[in-house]
Enzyme design. Sequence first.
Site: not given
Length: 290
Positions: A31-33, A36-37, A61, A149, A153, A187
Site C-alpha cells: 500500500g501507500a501507492l 513506482g507501484h 517481514q 528498487k 528482494q 517511506r
Amino acid sequence: MDVISTKSMLSSLLQRYQKQGKTIGFVPTMGALHEGHLSLVAKSTSICDVTVVSIFVNPTQFNDKNDLANYPRCIEKDCALLEKTGCKIVFTPSVEEMYPEEDTRQFSFGNLDKVMEGEHRPGHFNGVAQIVSKLFDVVKPNMAFFGLKDFQQVAIIKEMVKQLDLNIEIIACPIIRENDGLAKSSRNQLLDPKHRVIAPKIHQTLATAISKTNSCTPNEICRWIENEIDSTNVLQTEYVQIVDYETLEPIKSFGAQKAIICVAVWAGKIRLIDNQEINPKINKIKSKRG
C-alpha cells in the site's frame, strides 16, 4: 474494479477468469501507492488480461516493531488510484486472513539472503517469502511484477519460485524516481523536510560512482560513496556493497561480469535503499567517448 478481502472470494472470482483462459498478472504491495507501484500495474495491464493488486502490510517481514507501526496505511486513497489504472481486482486481506495460524516455515536461499538487507534485517526475507508464497498460492498468477528498487528482494523471489517449482514468470521493472532522482518509496512521505531535501544525494552519488569503475577498485568506490553520503552530516550510510548481479557475492575487481551497487542509508529515522547497475560493456563505451 472489485475490492476483495477474503481468500475464498478472490479464488472464486479468479477461477472464472482462469476458466476463460485469461492471463493473470499480479502486483503485490504494502500500500501507500506511488508512481513506482503504478508503473508495475501499468506493465501488468499492458500484457495480462486481468491484473490483481494486493495491499497488505506484512508483519512477518518487519524486524522493527516501530517501523511496522509507522508504515503508512491509506487503503481508500490507494483504491482510488488503482481505479484509474485498469486494475481488475484489489485484494485487501486482514492479518488474520493471511495468518490464521503462525507461519513457521523457514526458507533457505544460500548467500542471497545473507548479504546487504539480509545481514542488516535478520528474518526480513523469510517473512517476504512467507507472504509472497501465500499470495501466489491464492492468486495463481501467470506473471508477477516487482520493482528493481528492491533488487535483492527480486532475486529472492526468483529463487523462491524456482525452489517451489511455481509456473510464474517474475517480471522485474525499472526504478521510478522523483524529478530530483530520489527513488520512489512509500517511506519518502515520512521524511522530514531537512532530510527530504538532501535525500537525492544518494542517487547522485551512485550515478557519479559509475564513472570511477574504470580507475578504482570496488572497495575504493564503496569507501568513496560512504564518505560522500556521510559528509552531508544529515544522511548516514548503513552499508554500501558492490555485488555480482546474479549471485549477490561481493566482487573484488571489475571484469566482464555485470554488477550492482546497493546502499542503505538512514535519513533521520527513515531508512532508504537504492541501487545502481554497473554494466561493464556500457561503461567501457562511455569511457572511450569521454
